[in-house]
Design a protein around this motif. Structure first.
Motif, short mmCIF file in Angstrom:
data_model
loop_
_atom_site.label_atom_id
_atom_site.label_comp_id
_atom_site.label_asym_id
_atom_site.label_seq_id
_atom_site.Cartn_x
_atom_site.Cartn_y
_atom_site.Cartn_z
N HIS A 1 23.34 39.27 43.04
CA HIS A 1 24.53 38.19 42.85
C HIS A 1 25.45 39.06 42.47
N VAL A 2 26.72 39.09 42.67
CA VAL A 2 28.08 39.69 42.25
C VAL A 2 28.80 38.52 41.47
N LYS A 3 28.79 38.52 40.42
CA LYS A 3 29.47 37.77 39.47
C LYS A 3 30.51 38.10 38.46
N SER A 4 31.26 37.25 38.05
CA SER A 4 32.38 37.37 37.16
C SER A 4 31.89 37.51 35.43
N PHE A 5 32.11 38.55 34.90
CA PHE A 5 31.51 38.49 33.46
C PHE A 5 32.67 37.76 32.63
N ILE A 6 33.95 37.41 33.29
CA ILE A 6 34.58 36.35 32.66
C ILE A 6 34.34 35.01 32.84
#
Length: 417
Positions: A274-279
C-alpha cells in the motif's frame, strides 16, 4: 505482522516526527516493523561530507556542524527535558561518526560513502524510537546491520537472502513494535553497506518477505501512486489499483514513488503493498497486488533526468554484432551504469544510461579505443506507459528530441534538457 516505511519527508522536522506518532495511533502499532529513512535531506548532507572528506576540503567541519545543528534543533523541540537519554545517544553517534572518519584508511569512495552516509538512518531512528517511547508507544530499536547481510558491493549491495532470512526469523519479536533503519546493511566483515539510493523501500520489502508480513505500507507526502510526478506534470491522477507487474514496469522506467527492487520480494510471497499519505493516513491510497488491472486505465508519465545518450558505431563501419554488444554490456556492468533504453541498427547501437555513480567518463576511455563514439550528457528520458496519440503529442511539444521508440504499451523519448 505489518511493515511500515516512512521516508525522509515524513520525519524532516519535529512536526513530522509528531505526525508519525499520530499515524501509528490512528492505524495501529502492534505487531509492526517500522522502517525509517534519514531525516529530510540528510542523505544529501552526508554525501557532501563524503565529498569534502575525500577532497580534504576546508568545508568538511562546516558540513558536519550543519548536520549536528539540524538534528539538535529537532531534539530540542521534541524533548523538553534536556537530561533525556536521547541527547547522550545522539552525541555518542556523532562521536562514532567522527571516529569513523579519523580511523579510515581506505581511499575507495564507495566504501567511505557507506560508512559515512549510514549515520543519517542511525540518528533518525534513534530520535524516532526515543520519542515514540516518550509518547507511550514502547518499541525496540533494531540495528538493521545485524539483520540484513550483503556482499561488499558498496553503494549497491546485493542481499544474502539465506543469512538475512535466518537473522530476521530468529531475532525479530513478532509481537513488538520495532523501529529500524532503511537503506543499510552489513557485509560479512560487518562493514556497513547500502542498498542503493532510495533503498529504504527495498528494506521494507526484505523485512516483509522474511517475516511473511500481511502487508507493507509506504507512507509518502502524496496520496498514493500518481500517474505522473506532480513536480513535473500538471493534473496528475491517483492510481487506485496497480498490479505487481505494472509496478515493476513503472519503477524500472524511473517512477520515484516505489524503489525498483521493492516489488520482487513482495511478489514472490504475494504480500500486498500500500502506498499511502502520511497527511491523510485513513485514505485508501494505492494498492499493489497480484493480477489486478490498472485502475484507472490512463497514460502514466515518467521522466528521468541527468541521463546519458550514448551511440556507438564500428570504426570501420562493419556490422554491430552480438559480440560487440556483449562486450559493451560487460563494460556497462563493470562501471555500474544502468541501461534504460536500447536501439540498434546494422552499424550503430544507442543506449540511454543512468550514470548514478559518475563512472561514464571512465567508461568512455575504454569505448573510444574500439568504437566511434558520440554522446549527450544531461538528457532526459521520458516514458509513457499505456500511451495515446494525444499523450504523445502533448509530451513532444517544444522538445528537442534525440531519439524515440514505441513498443506495444510503452512510448519512450530522449530529449535535451
Amino acid at each position: 505482522m505489518r511493515v511500515f516505511k516512512f521516508g525522509g519527508a515524513s520525519v524532516k522536522d519535529a512536526k513530522g516526527v509528531r505526525n508519525l506518532v499520530r499515524v501509528l495511533q490512528e492505524v495501529g502499532h502492534s505487531d509492526l516493523v517500522v522502517i525509517v529513512s534519514a531525516m529530510g535531506k540528510m542523505t544529501n548532507a552526508f554525501e557532501k561530507v563524503v565529498d569534502h572528506y575525500v577532497d580534504n576540503s576546508d568545508e568538511l567541519v562546516f558540513s558536519i556542524n550543519s548536520i549536528k545543528i539540524y538534528h539538535q534543533e529537532i531534539l530540542e523541540e521534541l524533548f523538553s527535558n534536556k537530561q533525556h537519554p536521547v541527547f547522550d545517544k545522539i552525541k555518542k553517534l556523532f562521536e562514532d561518526f567522527n571516529t569513523t572518519l579519523d580511523r579510515n584508511k581506505s581511499t575507495q569512495y564507495d566504501y567511505i560513502y557507506d560508512q559515512v552516509v549510514s549515520y543519517g538512518e542511525l540518528i533518525s531512528t534513534t530520535i524516532v524510537s526515543e520519542y515514540l517511547n516518550d509518547q507511550g508507544l514502547h518499541n525496540e530499536w533494531l540495528d538493521a546491520r545485524d539483520f540484513i547481510k550483503t556482499d561488499n558491493a558498496y553503494r549497491d549491495a546485493e542481499v544474502d537472502w539465506e543469512v538475512t532470512q535466518s537473522n530476521i526469523t530468529k531475532k525479530i519479536n513478532k509481537k513488538a513494535l520495532s523501529i529500524t533503519q532503511g537503506f543499510i546493511g552489513a557485509d560479512s566483515n560487518n562493514f556497513t553497506t547500502t542498498l542503493g539510493r532510495e533503498g529504504s523501500d527495498y528494506t521494507a520489502g526484505i523485512f516483509a518477505y522474511c517475516i511473511n508480513a500481511d502487508s507493507v505500507s509506504i507512507w509518502k507526502d502524496v496520496p498514493g501512486v500518481l500517474n505522473a510526478d506532480p513536480r513535473v506534470f500538471d493534473q496528475t491522477q491517483l492510481l487506485f489499483h496497480v498490479s505487481y507487474e505494472e509496478a515493476i514496469e513503472l519503477a524500472f522506467f524511473g517512477a520515484s514513488v516505489i524503489h525498483p527492487k521493492t516489488i520482487q520480494p513482495l511478489q514472490r510471497k504475494e504480500i500486498p503493498l500500500h502506498v499511502k499519505s502520511f497527511i491523510d493516513p485513513l485514505n485508501e491510497g494505492t494498492s499493489v497486488k497480484k493480477g489486478q488491472p490498472l485502475d484507472p486505465y490512463i497514460p502514466c508519465y515518467i521522466v528521468k533526468k541527468k541521463q546519458v545518450l550514448l551511440s556507438l558505431s564500428s570504426l570501420d563501419f562493419s556490422f554491430i554484432v552480438e559480440d560487440n554488444i556483449s562486450e559493451v554490456f560487460s563494460l556497462f556492468h563493470k562501471h555500474h551504469l544502468k541501461v534504460d533504453l536500447i536501439q540498434n541498427s546494422a552499424i550503430s547501437f544507442s543506449v540511454c544510461l543512468d550514470d548514478k555513480f559518475d563512472h561514464f567518463d571512465q567508461l568512455l576511455v575504454q569505448l573510444k579505443a574500439k568504437f566511434r563514439v558520440t554522446y549527450n550528457k544531461n538528457v532526459s528520458l521520458y516514458t509513457i506507459r499505456h500511451f495515446t496519440d494525444e499523450a504523445i503529442q502533448s509530451l513532444e511539444q517544444n522538445k528537442d528530441i534525440l531519439l524515440k521508440q514505441i513498443t506495444r504499451e510503452t512510448y519512450q523519448m530522449v530529449a535535451k534538457e
